[in-house]
Design an enzyme around this catalytic site. Structure first.
Site, PDB file in Angstrom:
ATOM      1  N   MET A 168       0.834  -1.198   0.000  1.00 51.34           N
ATOM      2  CA  MET A 168       0.000   0.000   0.000  1.00 51.34           C
ATOM      3  C   MET A 168       0.878   1.261   0.000  1.00 51.34           C
ATOM      4  SD  MET A 168      -3.388  -0.979   2.116  1.00 51.34           S
ATOM      5  CE  MET A 168      -2.738  -0.734   3.746  1.00 51.34           C
ATOM      6  N   HIS A 218       9.002   1.204   3.499  1.00 54.53           N
ATOM      7  CA  HIS A 218      10.096   1.214   4.469  1.00 54.53           C
ATOM      8  C   HIS A 218      10.969  -0.007   4.193  1.00 54.53           C
ATOM      9  CE1 HIS A 218       7.711  -1.882   6.393  1.00 54.53           C
ATOM     10  NE2 HIS A 218       6.706  -1.047   6.562  1.00 54.53           N
ATOM     11  N   HIS A 275       9.334  -3.451   3.376  1.00 57.74           N
ATOM     12  CA  HIS A 275       8.883  -3.638   1.988  1.00 57.74           C
ATOM     13  C   HIS A 275      10.073  -3.908   1.065  1.00 57.74           C
ATOM     14  CE1 HIS A 275       5.647  -0.767   3.512  1.00 57.74           C
ATOM     15  NE2 HIS A 275       4.928  -1.799   3.119  1.00 57.74           N
TER      16      HIS A 275
HETATM   17  P1  AMP Z   1       1.479  -3.023   3.484  1.00 54.65           P
HETATM   18  O1  AMP Z   1       2.004  -1.978   2.566  1.00 54.65           O
HETATM   19  O2  AMP Z   1       1.518  -2.651   4.922  1.00 54.65           O
HETATM   20  O3  AMP Z   1       0.176  -3.600   3.018  1.00 54.65           O
HETATM   21  O4  AMP Z   1       2.517  -4.216   3.385  1.00 54.65           O
HETATM   22  C1  AMP Z   1       2.913  -4.744   2.138  1.00 54.65           C
HETATM   23  C2  AMP Z   1       3.716  -5.994   2.380  1.00 54.65           C
HETATM   24  O5  AMP Z   1       4.868  -5.680   3.158  1.00 54.65           O
HETATM   25  C3  AMP Z   1       2.942  -7.063   3.149  1.00 54.65           C
HETATM   26  O6  AMP Z   1       3.245  -8.333   2.605  1.00 54.65           O
HETATM   27  C4  AMP Z   1       3.480  -6.905   4.551  1.00 54.65           C
HETATM   28  O7  AMP Z   1       3.400  -8.092   5.309  1.00 54.65           O
HETATM   29  C5  AMP Z   1       4.928  -6.549   4.259  1.00 54.65           C
HETATM   30  N1  AMP Z   1       5.543  -5.891   5.410  1.00 54.65           N
HETATM   31  C6  AMP Z   1       5.043  -4.835   6.126  1.00 54.65           C
HETATM   32  N2  AMP Z   1       5.858  -4.525   7.153  1.00 54.65           N
HETATM   33  C7  AMP Z   1       6.904  -5.396   7.092  1.00 54.65           C
HETATM   34  C8  AMP Z   1       8.084  -5.593   7.860  1.00 54.65           C
HETATM   35  N3  AMP Z   1       8.344  -4.832   8.926  1.00 54.65           N
HETATM   36  N4  AMP Z   1       8.940  -6.584   7.502  1.00 54.65           N
HETATM   37  C9  AMP Z   1       8.679  -7.357   6.419  1.00 54.65           C
HETATM   38  N5  AMP Z   1       7.584  -7.221   5.636  1.00 54.65           N
HETATM   39  C10 AMP Z   1       6.709  -6.257   5.964  1.00 54.65           C
END
Ligand code: AMP
Length: 289
Positions: A37, A41, A44
């Protein structure tokens, strides 16, 4: 030299994504997909680099998916940092960014949603965000079918989500290998999250307690404390630090079901969701490992 890498190509329509994907296939490239989304960081970025050994081209989707937010949640104020995201993705060598509009993903008359059971109905995130996983699964199914990548990778940070997506891809015969990437943490143990920017300075100081409590619960179970006692101690510790706890639970790592009291520690995962002020944080770790 990182700044020698070319900018990822930005694709805004499904047609453009499909054309890009077809060109990669014609070039003999395996494609990896990282759904996000945005507000990227190091967590990602680790998923992008995690795909590098197995793919020749990585596409990162950036789409703040409205259907996975409940009306009272943070859809409108979710951080959006597209230009910076693009720069970070250039530095890690992503080949493309798929950034569709809401209208592109959900055209007029959109009326389909995936119904989930199994790991999506175990009384964890699903109990507190009852419409969340249907939104996630539907958008991830769309992304997988739009792109047809050889690999797609999701973070263990969202452990239940990873289990739900693995199950969905298998059940719907979507021809992709789903990979999980380890949780990337700040130096003090706080799991990186786009939502951490919501924390006030004092909440940010308290936030690492979440990871410490997970570690203490895992250590207790490893040394023979019962699951129920370890969960109870974790709940008290979090409450004492001012967290409003949605759940802190020790579950079977594969099914996320409530484990038998004599389950082996190697088979267990400890998962937590708790609010600090306005910010809801989630985290999880293996009991052993
Ligand atoms: P999001 O943008 O929060 O929907 O996350 C996108 C992807 O990044 C998802 O597969 C999350 O599980 C992964 N993700 C988010 N935070 C972390 C993190 N700290 N370490 C590893 N993967 C992450």
């Amino acid at each position: 030299m990182t700044d020698a890498a070319p900018e990822p190509v930005v694709l805004e329509t499904v047609a453009a994504l499909r054309a890009w994907r077809a060109a990669r296939r014609a070039a003999g490239h395996r494609v990896g997909l990282v759904p996000t989304m945005g507000a990227l960081h190091a967590g990602h970025l680790s998923l992008v680099t995690g795909l590098a050994p197995e793919t020749e081209a990585v596409v990162v989707s950036i789409f703040v998916n409205p259907t996975q937010f409940a009306p009272h949640e943070d859809f409108t104020k979710y951080p959006r940092t597209f230009d910076r995201d693009l720069e970070l993705l250039r530095e890690v060598g992503a080949a493309a960014v798929f950034a569709p509009t809401v209208a592109e993903m959900y055209p007029d008359g959109f009326a389909t949603s995936i119904t989930l059971d199994g790991p999506a109905r175990v009384g964890l995130e699903d109990a507190f965000r009852p419409t969340h996983f249907a939104g996630v699964a539907t958008v991830v199914a769309k992304l997988l079918l739009q792109c047809l990548p050889e690999r797609a990778i999701f973070g263990e940070k969202d452990y239940q989500q990873l289990a739900v997506i693995r199950r969905m891809a298998r059940d719907l015969d979507i021809p992709v290998t789903i990979l999980g990437g380890p949780t990337i943490r700040e130096a003090d143990g706080l799991a990186m999250s786009s939502r951490n920017v919501y924390l006030s300075p004092s909440e940010r100081e308290t936030a690492p307690v979440l990871h410490q409590v997970l570690q203490a619960a895992a250590a207790a179970v490893r040394t023979g404390t019962s699951i129920a006692l370890a969960e109870g101690a974790a709940l008290r510790e979090l409450s004492d630090h001012g967290f409003l706890v949605d759940y802190v639970a020790i579950r079977d790592a594969a099914s996320l079901a409530v484990p038998a009291p004599d389950a082996r520690p190697e088979t267990l995962r400890v998962l937590v969701a708790a609010r600090l002020g306005q910010t809801r944080l989630i985290d999880n770790i293996a009991v052993v490992g």
